[in-house]
Design an enzyme around this catalytic site. Sequence first.
Site, PDB file in Angstrom:
ATOM      1  N   ARG A 188     -18.793 -22.177  23.568  1.00 54.38           N
ATOM      2  CA  ARG A 188     -19.541 -21.510  22.504  1.00 54.38           C
ATOM      3  C   ARG A 188     -20.541 -20.583  23.155  1.00 54.38           C
ATOM      4  NH1 ARG A 188     -22.509 -23.806  17.170  1.00 54.38           N
ATOM      5  NH2 ARG A 188     -20.309 -23.863  16.603  1.00 54.38           N
ATOM      6  N   GLN A 222     -13.450 -23.530  12.970  1.00 54.38           N
ATOM      7  CA  GLN A 222     -14.035 -23.742  11.642  1.00 54.38           C
ATOM      8  C   GLN A 222     -12.995 -23.444  10.555  1.00 54.38           C
ATOM      9  OE1 GLN A 222     -17.212 -24.815  10.602  1.00 54.38           O
ATOM     10  NE2 GLN A 222     -16.144 -24.865   8.646  1.00 54.38           N
ATOM     11  N   HIS A 224     -14.743 -17.656  14.816  1.00 54.96           N
ATOM     12  CA  HIS A 224     -14.948 -19.108  14.798  1.00 54.96           C
ATOM     13  C   HIS A 224     -13.669 -19.767  14.272  1.00 54.96           C
ATOM     14  CE1 HIS A 224     -16.928 -22.817  15.013  1.00 54.96           C
ATOM     15  NE2 HIS A 224     -17.792 -22.740  14.031  1.00 54.96           N
ATOM     16  N   CYS A 233     -19.680 -23.342   6.021  1.00 54.89           N
ATOM     17  CA  CYS A 233     -19.361 -23.922   7.335  1.00 54.89           C
ATOM     18  C   CYS A 233     -20.465 -24.848   7.822  1.00 54.89           C
ATOM     19  CB  CYS A 233     -19.137 -22.801   8.338  1.00 54.89           C
ATOM     20  SG  CYS A 233     -20.545 -21.673   8.452  1.00 54.89           S
ATOM     21  N   ARG A 237     -13.430 -30.975  10.489  1.00 53.66           N
ATOM     22  CA  ARG A 237     -13.548 -30.371  11.826  1.00 53.66           C
ATOM     23  C   ARG A 237     -13.016 -31.355  12.870  1.00 53.66           C
ATOM     24  NH1 ARG A 237     -17.213 -26.343  12.968  1.00 53.66           N
ATOM     25  NH2 ARG A 237     -16.071 -26.340  14.944  1.00 53.66           N
ATOM     26  N   ASP A 265     -22.081 -18.422   4.326  1.00 51.60           N
ATOM     27  CA  ASP A 265     -22.576 -18.796   5.659  1.00 51.60           C
ATOM     28  C   ASP A 265     -24.002 -18.242   5.755  1.00 51.60           C
ATOM     29  OD1 ASP A 265     -22.861 -19.390   8.381  1.00 51.60           O
ATOM     30  OD2 ASP A 265     -21.567 -17.757   9.081  1.00 51.60           O
TER      31      ASP A 265
HETATM   32  N1   CP Z   1     -20.004 -25.086  11.513  1.00 54.99           N
HETATM   33  C1   CP Z   1     -20.341 -25.250  12.811  1.00 54.99           C
HETATM   34  O1   CP Z   1     -19.709 -24.719  13.725  1.00 54.99           O
HETATM   35  O2   CP Z   1     -21.402 -26.065  13.002  1.00 54.99           O
HETATM   36  P1   CP Z   1     -22.200 -26.289  14.383  1.00 54.99           P
HETATM   37  O3   CP Z   1     -22.921 -25.011  14.667  1.00 54.99           O
HETATM   38  O4   CP Z   1     -23.105 -27.433  14.093  1.00 54.99           O
HETATM   39  O5   CP Z   1     -21.199 -26.603  15.453  1.00 54.99           O
HETATM   40  N1  NVA Z   2     -22.595 -17.434  11.476  1.00 58.04           N
HETATM   41  C1  NVA Z   2     -23.187 -18.653  11.978  1.00 58.04           C
HETATM   42  C2  NVA Z   2     -22.178 -19.747  12.009  1.00 58.04           C
HETATM   43  C3  NVA Z   2     -22.701 -21.109  12.400  1.00 58.04           C
HETATM   44  C4  NVA Z   2     -21.646 -22.147  12.473  1.00 58.04           C
HETATM   45  C5  NVA Z   2     -23.787 -18.396  13.347  1.00 58.04           C
HETATM   46  O1  NVA Z   2     -23.149 -17.697  14.147  1.00 58.04           O
HETATM   47  O2  NVA Z   2     -24.879 -18.877  13.619  1.00 58.04           O
END
Ligand code: CP
Ligand code: NVA
Length: 306
Positions: free
Chosen positions: A103, A132, A129, A264, A292, A224
């Site tokens: 990530r 997700q 993502h 999400c 997930r 989101d």
């Molecule tokens: N939705 C999601 O990816 O959550 P986290 O940021 O907690 O991993």
């Molecule tokens: N768009 C958000 C998604 C979190 C799971 C971010 O990138 O922070």
Amino acid sequence: MRKNLISFDDVTKEEMQEILDITQYIKDKQKRGELYEPLKKKTLGLIFQKPSTRTRVSFDAGMFQLGGKAIILNLADLQLSRGESIEDTARVLSRYMDGMVIRGEHRFLAGLAKNSTIPVINGLTEKFHPCQILSDLFTIKERGMEPKGLKVVFVGDGNNVCQSLMQGAAKFGMNMVFTGPEGYEPDGKILKQTVAEAKKNGGSIKIEYDPEKAVREADVIYTDTWVSMGQEKEEAARVKAFRLFQVNAKLLKKAKQDCMIMHCLPAHRGQEITSEVLDGKQSVVWDQAENRLHTQKAVLMLWLSK
Ligand code: CP
Ligand code: NVA
């Protein structure tokens, strides 16, 4: 051969369907309390440049449940933080482990992927993502809905979650509408590509700047955060720009009566969504979060068992 899962460009619709089928199999097994450990002796590295609750914990728990081991690699503890190159790090880690979840910045992920000989799975970048959206597609099907022809309206920022949803929607022939303020649309190249792919598969991807028009006849409303990780300095400007794009009871009334609400998570109650809607009976967000775990286990099985 399956190598990486960076975006849905890396998989066909048939492979995505296979992931969803395996997810059902794994979830059923787990609910029956059956031991299922096809990844014995396999190791997975988790490198996170940004915070995470769902992605990190579900990959870690999922790997353990499948009989393998996850290694959380804190960036500060790696020699990367002292200047060892991404290339050298990728080469070395590839000799120890069977796969990696990353990530962080898309460039960082791409650099590790390019120099790895083990599969690299995207745990979120600013662009995509995919993990997700696999969970979201599974949740939609689990609720008895057929993705093809489904009207899914994404309300908010056209970045990572939205762009992966577009790629998934295009593959499954959904009718997706993006609604958000001007200047926050999805990337033009991804839009063009997904519009063409959706059309080929009997679906559509459209932009509609009026949120009330956008959600008309919607089967699913998805939202989101307005302020993604790394955008904290822009918070005030973003809250102002997105203020008319809140998913609340008034907006929900304009959609189909049984329209499903997806998010999400993490949610910012009172910003992109009200508590009333998030906790309401049309919301499936906790199932999305649970799924997930099951979808990621399916991905791990397919990507790591080769
Ligand atoms: N939705 C999601 O990816 O959550 P986290 O940021 O907690 O991993
Ligand atoms: N768009 C958000 C998604 C979190 C799971 C971010 O990138 O922070």
